[in-house]
Design a protein around this motif. Structure first.
Motif, mmCIF file in Angstrom:
data_model
loop_
_atom_site.group_PDB
_atom_site.id
_atom_site.type_symbol
_atom_site.label_atom_id
_atom_site.label_comp_id
_atom_site.label_asym_id
_atom_site.label_seq_id
_atom_site.Cartn_x
_atom_site.Cartn_y
_atom_site.Cartn_z
ATOM 1 N N ASP A 25 37.896 28.135 -58.070
ATOM 2 C CA ASP A 25 37.991 26.790 -58.644
ATOM 3 C C ASP A 25 37.053 26.588 -59.845
ATOM 4 O O ASP A 25 36.954 25.482 -60.385
ATOM 5 C CB ASP A 25 37.725 25.721 -57.577
ATOM 6 C CG ASP A 25 36.294 25.785 -57.014
ATOM 7 O OD1 ASP A 25 35.464 26.542 -57.562
ATOM 8 O OD2 ASP A 25 36.014 25.081 -56.026
ATOM 9 N N GLY A 26 36.350 27.661 -60.241
ATOM 10 C CA GLY A 26 35.468 27.580 -61.402
ATOM 11 C C GLY A 26 34.008 27.300 -61.084
ATOM 12 O O GLY A 26 33.166 27.314 -61.978
ATOM 13 N N THR A 27 33.695 27.053 -59.805
ATOM 14 C CA THR A 27 32.309 26.789 -59.411
ATOM 15 C C THR A 27 31.455 28.036 -59.575
ATOM 16 O O THR A 27 31.849 29.128 -59.151
ATOM 17 C CB THR A 27 32.243 26.326 -57.940
ATOM 18 O OG1 THR A 27 33.070 25.186 -57.762
ATOM 19 C CG2 THR A 27 30.815 25.985 -57.537
ATOM 20 N N GLU A 28 30.303 27.868 -60.209
ATOM 21 C CA GLU A 28 29.366 28.982 -60.349
ATOM 22 C C GLU A 28 28.499 29.062 -59.097
ATOM 23 O O GLU A 28 27.938 28.058 -58.651
ATOM 24 C CB GLU A 28 28.490 28.816 -61.590
ATOM 25 C CG GLU A 28 29.260 28.927 -62.893
ATOM 26 C CD GLU A 28 28.350 29.021 -64.101
ATOM 27 O OE1 GLU A 28 27.119 28.804 -63.944
ATOM 28 O OE2 GLU A 28 28.856 29.302 -65.198
ATOM 29 N N ILE A 29 28.384 30.264 -58.528
ATOM 30 C CA ILE A 29 27.642 30.458 -57.280
ATOM 31 C C ILE A 29 26.570 31.518 -57.485
ATOM 32 O O ILE A 29 26.868 32.629 -57.930
ATOM 33 C CB ILE A 29 28.587 30.891 -56.137
ATOM 34 C CG1 ILE A 29 29.688 29.841 -55.915
ATOM 35 C CG2 ILE A 29 27.810 31.142 -54.852
ATOM 36 C CD1 ILE A 29 30.768 30.280 -54.948
ATOM 37 N N PHE A 35 35.832 37.480 -61.790
ATOM 38 C CA PHE A 35 34.976 37.027 -60.694
ATOM 39 C C PHE A 35 33.570 36.654 -61.186
ATOM 40 O O PHE A 35 32.721 36.254 -60.396
ATOM 41 C CB PHE A 35 34.845 38.120 -59.627
ATOM 42 C CG PHE A 35 36.064 38.257 -58.746
ATOM 43 C CD1 PHE A 35 37.315 37.826 -59.180
ATOM 44 C CD2 PHE A 35 35.973 38.803 -57.476
ATOM 45 C CE1 PHE A 35 38.438 37.955 -58.381
ATOM 46 C CE2 PHE A 35 37.086 38.930 -56.663
ATOM 47 C CZ PHE A 35 38.322 38.511 -57.122
ATOM 48 N N TYR A 36 33.342 36.833 -62.491
ATOM 49 C CA TYR A 36 32.029 36.554 -63.073
ATOM 50 C C TYR A 36 32.185 35.693 -64.323
ATOM 51 O O TYR A 36 33.255 35.672 -64.937
ATOM 52 C CB TYR A 36 31.326 37.858 -63.483
ATOM 53 C CG TYR A 36 31.128 38.866 -62.391
ATOM 54 C CD1 TYR A 36 30.008 38.838 -61.579
ATOM 55 C CD2 TYR A 36 32.065 39.879 -62.189
ATOM 56 C CE1 TYR A 36 29.820 39.782 -60.585
ATOM 57 C CE2 TYR A 36 31.893 40.832 -61.193
ATOM 58 C CZ TYR A 36 30.767 40.790 -60.397
ATOM 59 O OH TYR A 36 30.582 41.731 -59.409
ATOM 60 N N PRO A 37 31.109 35.028 -64.728
ATOM 61 C CA PRO A 37 31.122 34.368 -66.046
ATOM 62 C C PRO A 37 31.331 35.428 -67.134
ATOM 63 O O PRO A 37 31.049 36.614 -66.911
ATOM 64 C CB PRO A 37 29.737 33.723 -66.143
ATOM 65 C CG PRO A 37 29.283 33.576 -64.721
ATOM 66 C CD PRO A 37 29.857 34.736 -63.985
ATOM 67 N N THR A 54 25.244 35.445 -61.150
ATOM 68 C CA THR A 54 26.096 34.293 -60.887
ATOM 69 C C THR A 54 27.549 34.762 -60.847
ATOM 70 O O THR A 54 27.984 35.520 -61.722
ATOM 71 C CB THR A 54 25.930 33.222 -61.987
ATOM 72 O OG1 THR A 54 24.568 32.786 -61.996
ATOM 73 C CG2 THR A 54 26.837 32.019 -61.726
ATOM 74 N N ILE A 55 28.280 34.337 -59.820
ATOM 75 C CA ILE A 55 29.703 34.672 -59.723
ATOM 76 C C ILE A 55 30.527 33.400 -59.895
ATOM 77 O O ILE A 55 29.984 32.284 -59.896
ATOM 78 C CB ILE A 55 30.042 35.343 -58.377
ATOM 79 C CG1 ILE A 55 29.753 34.367 -57.214
ATOM 80 C CG2 ILE A 55 29.289 36.652 -58.212
ATOM 81 C CD1 ILE A 55 30.383 34.754 -55.904
ATOM 82 N N LEU A 56 31.835 33.573 -60.025
ATOM 83 C CA LEU A 56 32.739 32.428 -60.173
ATOM 84 C C LEU A 56 33.677 32.326 -58.991
ATOM 85 O O LEU A 56 34.364 33.296 -58.644
ATOM 86 C CB LEU A 56 33.570 32.573 -61.457
ATOM 87 C CG LEU A 56 32.862 32.353 -62.794
ATOM 88 C CD1 LEU A 56 33.847 32.583 -63.923
ATOM 89 C CD2 LEU A 56 32.286 30.955 -62.878
ATOM 90 N N HIS A 57 33.701 31.146 -58.366
ATOM 91 C CA HIS A 57 34.714 30.859 -57.350
ATOM 92 C C HIS A 57 36.041 30.617 -58.059
ATOM 93 O O HIS A 57 36.075 30.339 -59.270
ATOM 94 C CB HIS A 57 34.301 29.618 -56.553
ATOM 95 C CG HIS A 57 35.153 29.343 -55.357
ATOM 96 N ND1 HIS A 57 36.312 28.592 -55.426
ATOM 97 C CD2 HIS A 57 35.020 29.711 -54.055
ATOM 98 C CE1 HIS A 57 36.841 28.498 -54.224
ATOM 99 N NE2 HIS A 57 36.073 29.179 -53.362
#
Length: 373
Positions: free
Chosen positions: A90-94, A55-57, A85-88
């Motif tokens: 689909d790979g999107t960083e949020i 769920f994270y980089p 920063t977390i990871l969706h």
């Protein structure tokens, strides 16, 4: 009573607008509320093979655990509000704001829980406020400097006229090949340059009301290229035009807009040292409802330290005597007067793109205007 409390807690967790996740000591997800499913893109029923580290980089989950175990940060097993920063899925960083705790049983770590709040909307609002504040400061600075420039220009103009007059009279009275002729020529040339600077100062400070009218943005590209007198500038420049296929109508002062574009074109050619590709592009940004005109070059880009100063009056990276530093500041003022804006869209070693934005005018608005008129 106990089951009722557990049910209430479950309802509170599931109805929370904040994303809440719990994982066992091995990182396997044991609980996700609906907000977490939306934020991370995972359904709670399909997380059996998903580890919290995903769920994270890379490395972020371990950093969070290290902070949780560091009693000096938030106390034993507690992480105060932290931005990560977390990871969706689909790979999107949020970007998010999170707090977390370690759950203990008999002094042993058994699980972790985290609460997450999406920061994207807040950061966008912060960015817009920052941009608006910067534009306000720039406008106030330009207005103040404009008033100062007008006063200075008028004070300097009169003595310059006298210098030009008497220097010319002296040169006319000198015999041919007189030793002082060369020096007088230098005086006249430098005085003419000063006159040009004063002329630009007066143009910069002049508070003119734009003569606005309806026209197609594509026409500005054609007219601007045609108005550049020194066509030798384009000798080693490849000009690429990417015009919008459908009409892009705007309501602005066409002459002022051409002046802005010409200034950007000349700056772009200078940035490329006369060799490279100049791209002129028009399009509609449907999201913002703006008509856009972009001027791109393949020069070396604008340095980070100069980015905040490029619209300041008298700032120039050109050699001494080759620019007054008023072009972009005047362009900034003209775009504001026409309810538009100018900004650097991208810059780097591959080149720079300046963007102009103006509100798109619908054909129905023109018809209404004509019927009223």
């Amino acid at each position: 009573m106990y089951s009722g409390v557990r049910e209430l807690i479950d309802r509170v967790v599931q109805s929370s607008v904040s994303a809440i996740i719990a994982a066992d000591r091995r990182g396997r997800i044991i609980m996700m509320n609906k907000a977490a499913e939306v934020l991370f893109g995972h359904a709670a029923f399909y997380t059996d093979n998903v580890n919290i580290e995903g769920f994270y980089p890379p490395g972020v989950a371990r950093e969070i655990m290290a902070k949780l175990r560091d009693e000096s940060i938030g106390g034993r097993g507690k992480l105060p509000i932290t931005r990560v920063t977390i990871l969706h899925k689909d790979g999107t960083e949020i970007p998010v704001e999170m707090t977390a705790v370690i759950i203990y049983e008999d002094g042993m770590e058994t699980a972790t829980a985290g609460i997450f709040n999406d920061l994207r909307e807040r950061q966008e609002v912060e960015r817009q406020l920052k941009d608006a504040h910067a534009q306000l400061i720039q406008s106030e600075k330009l207005a103040s400097l404009g008033r100062l420039a007008a006063g200075v220009a008028h004070e300097i103009n009169n003595p310059l006229t006298s210098i030009l007059l008497y220097a010319n009279l002296m040169r006319e009275k000198l015999e041919k090949n007189h030793p002082l002729e060369k020096n007088l020529t230098y005086i006249l040339e430098d005085t003419e340059r000063c006159k040009e600077i004063v002329k630009n100062l007066l143009a910069y400070s002049r508070q003119t009301i734009p003569k606005r009218g309806f026209f197609q943005l594509n026409d500005v590209i054609d007219q601007s290229l045609r108005l550049i007198r020194d066509q030798k500038l384009f000798l080693h420049i490849k000009v690429v035009e990417k015009k919008a296929a459908s009409p892009l109508l705007v309501n602005a002062d066409k002459n002022q807009l051409c002046q802005v574009v010409i200034n950007l074109i000349i700056n772009a050619i200078d940035a490329m040292d006369g060799h490279g590709t100049l791209t002129l592009k028009t399009f509609e940004d449907e999201k913002s409802g703006k008509a856009c005109l972009e001027v791109s070059d393949t020069g070396g880009g604008i340095s980070h330290e100069n980015m905040s100063k490029i619209f300041d009056p008298f700032f120039s990276t050109k050699e001494l005597g080759k620019g007054t530093g008023l072009g972009l500041s005047m362009a900034y003022g003209m775009m504001e007067e026409n309810h538009g804006r100018i900004f650097v869209k991208t810059t780097g070693p591959q080149g720079t793109t300046f963007a102009l934005e103006l509100p798109v005018v619908a054909m129905s608005e023109i018809m209404m205007f004509d019927s009223i008129g």
